[in-house]
Scaffold this motif. Structure first.
Motif, short mmCIF file in Angstrom:
data_model
loop_
_atom_site.label_atom_id
_atom_site.label_comp_id
_atom_site.label_asym_id
_atom_site.label_seq_id
_atom_site.Cartn_x
_atom_site.Cartn_y
_atom_site.Cartn_z
N VAL A 193 56.05 51.47 61.51
CA VAL A 193 57.07 50.69 62.21
C VAL A 193 58.13 50.20 61.22
N ASP A 194 57.72 49.75 60.06
CA ASP A 194 58.69 49.33 59.05
C ASP A 194 59.63 50.48 58.70
N ALA A 195 59.08 51.68 58.56
CA ALA A 195 59.91 52.84 58.24
C ALA A 195 60.85 53.19 59.38
N VAL A 196 60.37 53.05 60.61
CA VAL A 196 61.20 53.34 61.78
C VAL A 196 62.38 52.38 61.85
N PHE A 197 62.11 51.08 61.71
CA PHE A 197 63.20 50.11 61.79
C PHE A 197 64.21 50.33 60.66
N ALA A 198 63.72 50.66 59.49
CA ALA A 198 64.62 50.90 58.36
C ALA A 198 65.50 52.12 58.62
N ALA A 199 64.91 53.17 59.16
CA ALA A 199 65.67 54.38 59.47
C ALA A 199 66.75 54.11 60.50
N ARG A 200 66.40 53.35 61.53
CA ARG A 200 67.40 53.06 62.57
C ARG A 200 68.50 52.14 62.04
N GLU A 201 68.17 51.24 61.15
CA GLU A 201 69.20 50.40 60.52
C GLU A 201 70.20 51.26 59.75
N ARG A 202 69.72 52.36 59.17
CA ARG A 202 70.59 53.27 58.43
C ARG A 202 71.28 54.28 59.35
N GLY A 203 70.98 54.21 60.65
CA GLY A 203 71.57 55.14 61.59
C GLY A 203 70.94 56.52 61.57
N GLU A 204 69.71 56.61 61.05
CA GLU A 204 69.03 57.89 60.93
C GLU A 204 68.12 58.14 62.13
N PRO A 205 67.95 59.40 62.53
CA PRO A 205 67.03 59.70 63.63
C PRO A 205 65.58 59.54 63.22
N THR A 206 64.72 59.26 64.19
CA THR A 206 63.27 59.22 63.95
C THR A 206 62.58 60.44 64.53
N VAL A 207 63.34 61.36 65.03
CA VAL A 207 62.88 62.64 65.56
C VAL A 207 63.38 63.72 64.61
N PRO A 208 62.55 64.71 64.23
CA PRO A 208 61.22 65.01 64.77
C PRO A 208 60.13 64.15 64.15
N THR A 209 58.96 64.27 64.76
CA THR A 209 57.75 63.66 64.24
C THR A 209 56.73 64.77 64.02
N THR A 210 55.48 64.42 63.80
CA THR A 210 54.41 65.42 63.67
C THR A 210 53.23 65.02 64.53
N ILE A 211 52.41 65.98 64.85
CA ILE A 211 51.18 65.69 65.60
C ILE A 211 50.30 64.73 64.79
N ALA A 212 50.19 64.94 63.49
CA ALA A 212 49.34 64.07 62.68
C ALA A 212 49.82 62.63 62.71
N ALA A 213 51.13 62.42 62.60
CA ALA A 213 51.67 61.05 62.62
C ALA A 213 51.39 60.39 63.96
N GLU A 214 51.53 61.14 65.05
CA GLU A 214 51.29 60.55 66.37
C GLU A 214 49.81 60.25 66.58
N LYS A 215 48.93 61.12 66.14
CA LYS A 215 47.50 60.85 66.29
C LYS A 215 47.08 59.62 65.49
N ALA A 216 47.77 59.37 64.39
CA ALA A 216 47.41 58.23 63.54
C ALA A 216 47.96 56.91 64.05
N THR A 217 49.07 56.93 64.79
CA THR A 217 49.77 55.67 65.08
C THR A 217 50.24 55.50 66.52
#
Length: 249
Positions: A193-217
């Motif tokens: 979540v910290d990484a997501v908020f930081a990315a959006r603050e920089r105007g960066e996309p959070t897509v794509p993701t990975t199956i492993a990341a989704e299974k973990a969180t």
């Protein structure tokens, strides 16, 4: 040879995806959220559209079909439900394959958001286009299907190799992250979540993701762990989905 995926924002929070098979030069668009934006990107890239691959019938996914067909002559393929708003050249269902040049896409039934929703899996390149079934830290609303159907669809995607790159159709991750924190306080989620908020603050996309990341969180894939008292995994998922539907954070 691999494929090249060109991702770009369109409409208010959709992503467009232009996919080029490098062996043949053939190009597909995954869904048609904004025909004019897609045509502009094709022109900027110098690409010619050969194939339209729809995931489901909603207008922000199939609404540009007619315009793109008229402009490019591209073949349109997707689930039968797309004919509710636009013609198809080829109806696809679970277990089918469709080729873009030398790239093979396997069609997966991922209904739940809509009854006929499908996803496209390019196993050779480790890529899946999942429309509105799975999001980064989220999943689609159950507009037509049941919790059991959606849980089966999410489980089918979760069974793909962990390194699979997942292209979901919307930038919903910051909102999904706020909800996820309301049902899960694990360290892996908090770090993401910290990484997501930081990315959006920089105007960066959070897509794509990975199956492993989704299974973990992703709380929807983790529903049985977060709701261990539920009678079944699908009921655990239904509880999490209902909580998200009423979440005001």
């Amino acid at each position: 040879m691999p494929i090249t995926v060109h991702q770009f924002p369109c409409l208010s929070d959709n992503y467009g995806f232009l996919v080029r098979d490098e062996a043949s030069g053939q190009v597909a668009t995954i869904d048609t959220p904004d025909a004019e934006a897609i045509l502009a990107k094709l022109g900027a890239l110098g690409w010619t559209l050969d194939l339209i691959l729809n995931t489901h019938w909603h207008p922000d996914h199939a609404g540009g079909n007619a315009t793109l067909k008229a402009a490019t002559g591209a073949t349109i393929a997707g689930p039968e439900e797309v004919t509710r708003i636009a013609p198809l050249d080829r109806a696809l269902r679970d277990g089918d394959t469709i080729m873009l040049g030398e790239t093979r896409f396997d069609v997966l039934d991922t209904g739940g958001h809509t009854l006929g929703h499908i996803s496209y899996h390019d196993a050779a390149d480790g890529i899946a286009f999942v429309g509105d079934t799975l999001f980064a830290l989220g999943c689609g609303r159950l507009f037509e299907g049941t919790a059991e159907q959606m849980w089966a669809s999410l489980s089918r995607l979760a069974a793909l190799p962990g390194q699979t790159t997942v292209y979901c159709a919307h930038e919903y991750t910051a909102s999904n992250a706020r909800f996820a924190l309301s049902v899960d306080d694990g360290p892996a989620l908090r770090a993401r979540v910290d990484a997501v908020f930081a990315a959006r603050e920089r105007g960066e996309p959070t897509v794509p993701t990975t199956i492993a990341a989704e299974k973990a969180t992703n709380p929807f894939l983790r529903a049985p762990l977060l709701r261990p008292d539920a009678a079944t995994a699908a009921e655990a998922f239904a509880e999490i989905r209902a909580a998200k539907d009423s979440f005001k954070g």
